[in-house]
Design a protein around this motif. Structure first.
Motif, PDB file in Angstrom:
ATOM      1  N   LEU A  62       0.832  -1.201   0.000  1.00 25.15           N
ATOM      2  CA  LEU A  62       0.000   0.000   0.000  1.00 25.15           C
ATOM      3  C   LEU A  62       0.864   1.248   0.000  1.00 25.15           C
ATOM      4  O   LEU A  62       1.970   1.256   0.553  1.00 25.15           O
ATOM      5  CB  LEU A  62      -0.917   0.005   1.228  1.00 25.15           C
ATOM      6  CG  LEU A  62      -1.950  -1.122   1.303  1.00 25.15           C
ATOM      7  CD1 LEU A  62      -2.743  -1.029   2.608  1.00 25.15           C
ATOM      8  CD2 LEU A  62      -2.897  -1.082   0.116  1.00 25.15           C
ATOM      9  N   GLN A  72       2.016   5.173   0.997  1.00 28.08           N
ATOM     10  CA  GLN A  72       2.120   5.844   2.284  1.00 28.08           C
ATOM     11  C   GLN A  72       0.915   6.753   2.536  1.00 28.08           C
ATOM     12  O   GLN A  72       0.573   7.023   3.683  1.00 28.08           O
ATOM     13  CB  GLN A  72       3.411   6.671   2.358  1.00 28.08           C
ATOM     14  CG  GLN A  72       4.673   5.818   2.343  1.00 28.08           C
ATOM     15  CD  GLN A  72       4.759   4.907   3.550  1.00 28.08           C
ATOM     16  OE1 GLN A  72       4.613   5.338   4.696  1.00 28.08           O
ATOM     17  NE2 GLN A  72       4.990   3.612   3.293  1.00 28.08           N
ATOM     18  N   TRP A 101      -3.125   8.135   0.909  1.00 34.47           N
ATOM     19  CA  TRP A 101      -4.281   7.878   0.059  1.00 34.47           C
ATOM     20  C   TRP A 101      -4.109   8.595  -1.271  1.00 34.47           C
ATOM     21  O   TRP A 101      -3.753   9.770  -1.301  1.00 34.47           O
ATOM     22  CB  TRP A 101      -5.536   8.393   0.763  1.00 34.47           C
ATOM     23  CG  TRP A 101      -6.853   8.066   0.139  1.00 34.47           C
ATOM     24  CD1 TRP A 101      -7.719   8.946  -0.445  1.00 34.47           C
ATOM     25  CD2 TRP A 101      -7.480   6.787   0.053  1.00 34.47           C
ATOM     26  NE1 TRP A 101      -8.847   8.299  -0.886  1.00 34.47           N
ATOM     27  CE2 TRP A 101      -8.725   6.962  -0.594  1.00 34.47           C
ATOM     28  CE3 TRP A 101      -7.103   5.508   0.467  1.00 34.47           C
ATOM     29  CZ2 TRP A 101      -9.588   5.912  -0.838  1.00 34.47           C
ATOM     30  CZ3 TRP A 101      -7.974   4.459   0.209  1.00 34.47           C
ATOM     31  CH2 TRP A 101      -9.196   4.668  -0.436  1.00 34.47           C
ATOM     32  N   VAL A 153      -7.046  -7.273   7.713  1.00 37.99           N
ATOM     33  CA  VAL A 153      -5.921  -6.364   7.941  1.00 37.99           C
ATOM     34  C   VAL A 153      -5.773  -5.393   6.771  1.00 37.99           C
ATOM     35  O   VAL A 153      -5.594  -4.178   6.964  1.00 37.99           O
ATOM     36  CB  VAL A 153      -4.621  -7.157   8.158  1.00 37.99           C
ATOM     37  CG1 VAL A 153      -3.409  -6.232   8.166  1.00 37.99           C
ATOM     38  CG2 VAL A 153      -4.695  -7.943   9.459  1.00 37.99           C
ATOM     39  N   THR A 154      -5.866  -5.905   5.562  1.00 39.99           N
ATOM     40  CA  THR A 154      -5.702  -5.048   4.385  1.00 39.99           C
ATOM     41  C   THR A 154      -6.794  -3.998   4.296  1.00 39.99           C
ATOM     42  O   THR A 154      -6.514  -2.809   4.075  1.00 39.99           O
ATOM     43  CB  THR A 154      -5.682  -5.892   3.102  1.00 39.99           C
ATOM     44  OG1 THR A 154      -4.591  -6.814   3.164  1.00 39.99           O
ATOM     45  CG2 THR A 154      -5.513  -5.018   1.876  1.00 39.99           C
ATOM     46  N   GLY A 167      -8.605  -2.842   6.717  1.00 40.21           N
ATOM     47  CA  GLY A 167      -8.412  -1.899   7.806  1.00 40.21           C
ATOM     48  C   GLY A 167      -7.360  -0.855   7.471  1.00 40.21           C
ATOM     49  O   GLY A 167      -7.541   0.348   7.741  1.00 40.21           O
ATOM     50  N   ARG A 168      -6.244  -1.279   6.849  1.00 43.20           N
ATOM     51  CA  ARG A 168      -5.191  -0.338   6.472  1.00 43.20           C
ATOM     52  C   ARG A 168      -5.666   0.612   5.378  1.00 43.20           C
ATOM     53  O   ARG A 168      -5.354   1.811   5.405  1.00 43.20           O
ATOM     54  CB  ARG A 168      -3.959  -1.110   6.017  1.00 43.20           C
ATOM     55  CG  ARG A 168      -3.231  -1.825   7.155  1.00 43.20           C
ATOM     56  CD  ARG A 168      -2.114  -2.705   6.633  1.00 43.20           C
ATOM     57  NE  ARG A 168      -1.387  -3.343   7.737  1.00 43.20           N
ATOM     58  CZ  ARG A 168      -0.507  -4.318   7.583  1.00 43.20           C
ATOM     59  NH1 ARG A 168      -0.237  -4.776   6.354  1.00 43.20           N
ATOM     60  NH2 ARG A 168       0.107  -4.835   8.629  1.00 43.20           N
ATOM     61  N   MET A 175      -7.854   3.186   6.993  1.00 45.08           N
ATOM     62  CA  MET A 175      -7.071   4.150   7.766  1.00 45.08           C
ATOM     63  C   MET A 175      -6.413   5.185   6.857  1.00 45.08           C
ATOM     64  O   MET A 175      -6.369   6.381   7.187  1.00 45.08           O
ATOM     65  CB  MET A 175      -6.018   3.417   8.596  1.00 45.08           C
ATOM     66  CG  MET A 175      -6.593   2.641   9.760  1.00 45.08           C
ATOM     67  SD  MET A 175      -5.343   1.721  10.698  1.00 45.08           S
ATOM     68  CE  MET A 175      -4.400   3.078  11.387  1.00 45.08           C
ATOM     69  N   LEU A 176      -5.913   4.752   5.689  1.00 48.76           N
ATOM     70  CA  LEU A 176      -5.377   5.707   4.725  1.00 48.76           C
ATOM     71  C   LEU A 176      -6.456   6.699   4.297  1.00 48.76           C
ATOM     72  O   LEU A 176      -6.201   7.912   4.189  1.00 48.76           O
ATOM     73  CB  LEU A 176      -4.839   4.975   3.494  1.00 48.76           C
ATOM     74  CG  LEU A 176      -3.537   4.192   3.641  1.00 48.76           C
ATOM     75  CD1 LEU A 176      -3.235   3.438   2.340  1.00 48.76           C
ATOM     76  CD2 LEU A 176      -2.376   5.119   3.983  1.00 48.76           C
ATOM     77  N   ALA A 179     -12.473  -4.099  11.629  1.00 46.57           N
ATOM     78  CA  ALA A 179     -11.312  -3.310  11.212  1.00 46.57           C
ATOM     79  C   ALA A 179     -11.732  -1.979  10.608  1.00 46.57           C
ATOM     80  O   ALA A 179     -11.139  -0.934  10.933  1.00 46.57           O
ATOM     81  CB  ALA A 179     -10.470  -4.111  10.214  1.00 46.57           C
ATOM     82  N   SER A 181     -11.244   2.281  11.949  1.00 44.61           N
ATOM     83  CA  SER A 181     -10.278   2.921  11.051  1.00 44.61           C
ATOM     84  C   SER A 181     -10.081   4.399  11.326  1.00 44.61           C
ATOM     85  O   SER A 181      -9.105   4.990  10.860  1.00 44.61           O
ATOM     86  CB  SER A 181     -10.733   2.751   9.599  1.00 44.61           C
ATOM     87  OG  SER A 181     -11.973   3.436   9.385  1.00 44.61           O
TER      88      SER A 181
END
Length: 275
Positions: A64, A66, A68, A91-92, A94-95, A98-99, A144, A148
């Protein structure tokens, strides 16, 4: 008194311009939304851009970024990414969420699934208790995205998807299965394309809603009829089975909209007649 606040064009980013995401993008554009989206194929991204949809090629199985992508900055993010296409699904996602939160995305609509329900009998939104690996993975993904940092998150738990190029007559044709007496839990593409724009127009989102048409014939009845209408060999079923029935009525009450599909046999016949 005339408002002095500037007009803000509603904007939506759709991650996953597939079976649902692509027609949803076109539906929202027709309603005045600024829509951007992603696909994992550069060829498809090019086709969508030629058709007027601002599409970005992005495979979230790759490392991913750093931050968005600027192209995808929008008020609302719709996640239409099925678990079979993503490594380490919860997990993916969720990340990714978060971005999006760090970029200022305010709302997230996640197309989850009714696999989060285990056991038998009627299931409402409060009954999530998975009894399968798929269900556990989906519930973990819900948790997740809820954590976020995006201010509003709604998980739409979709029943089995039919319509568009998903022809149920081909799903089980000519094969043998157990549980012929279990009820089917399905939602048609046309209902999703009605409900989701109505959801996006609201600001009082709950955390989770089921989407499942109110008609639940047995698997034997539905898939036999679906196969025969397509001149395909019907499936064979062993035994009965109580199964589970997904209650999708809370969504209908909240939106004040009825499901368009209330009789799956009539829907199958009408679909056949249109071909």
């Amino acid at each position: 008194m005339m408002s002095t606040e500037p007009h803000v064009e509603p904007s939506v980013a759709i991650m996953g311009l597939g079976w649902l995401g692509e027609p949803l993008a076109k539906t929202l554009q027709a309603r005045g939304y600024r829509v951007v989206g992603t696909t994992t194929s550069e060829a498809k991204a090019g086709r969508l851009r030629r058709e007027g949809i601002d599409a970005l090629m992005w495979d979230i199985n790759e490392p991913l970024p750093q931050a968005w992508p600027a192209t995808l900055v929008a008020q609302t993010l719709v996640l239409c990414v099925p678990p079979g296409k993503v490594d380490d699904y919860a997990v993916t996602l969720g990340r990714v969420a978060m971005l999006a939160a760090n970029a200022g995305v305010q709302r997230l609509l996640f197309t989850s699934a009714t696999s989060v329900y285990g056991g038998l009998g009627s299931k409402t939104e409060a009954d999530a208790a998975p009894d399968s690996t798929r269900g556990e993975r989906m519930l973990a993904a819900e948790q997740a995205v809820h954590h976020s940092g995006i201010p509003q998150v709604l998980c739409l738990r979709l029943s089995g998807l039919v319509g568009g190029n998903r022809e149920p007559g081909r799903f089980l044709a000519g094969r043998r299965f157990a549980g012929g007496g279990e009820p089917v839990n399905l939602v048609a593409q046309e209902d999703l394309l009605c409900f989701i724009p109505a959801i996006l127009a609201r600001h009082d989102w709950p955390e989770v809603l089921n989407v499942s048409a109110p008609h639940h014939p047995s698997r034997h009845e539905f898939y036999t009829r679906a196969a025969l209408l397509r001149d395909l060999p019907p499936p064979q079923f062993d035994g009965g089975g109580e199964g589970k029935s997904i209650d999708g009525s809370a969504l209908s009450r909240w939106l004040g909209l009825d499901y368009r599909v209330t009789d799956w046999f009539a829907w199958l016949a009408a679909r056949k007649a249109r071909d």
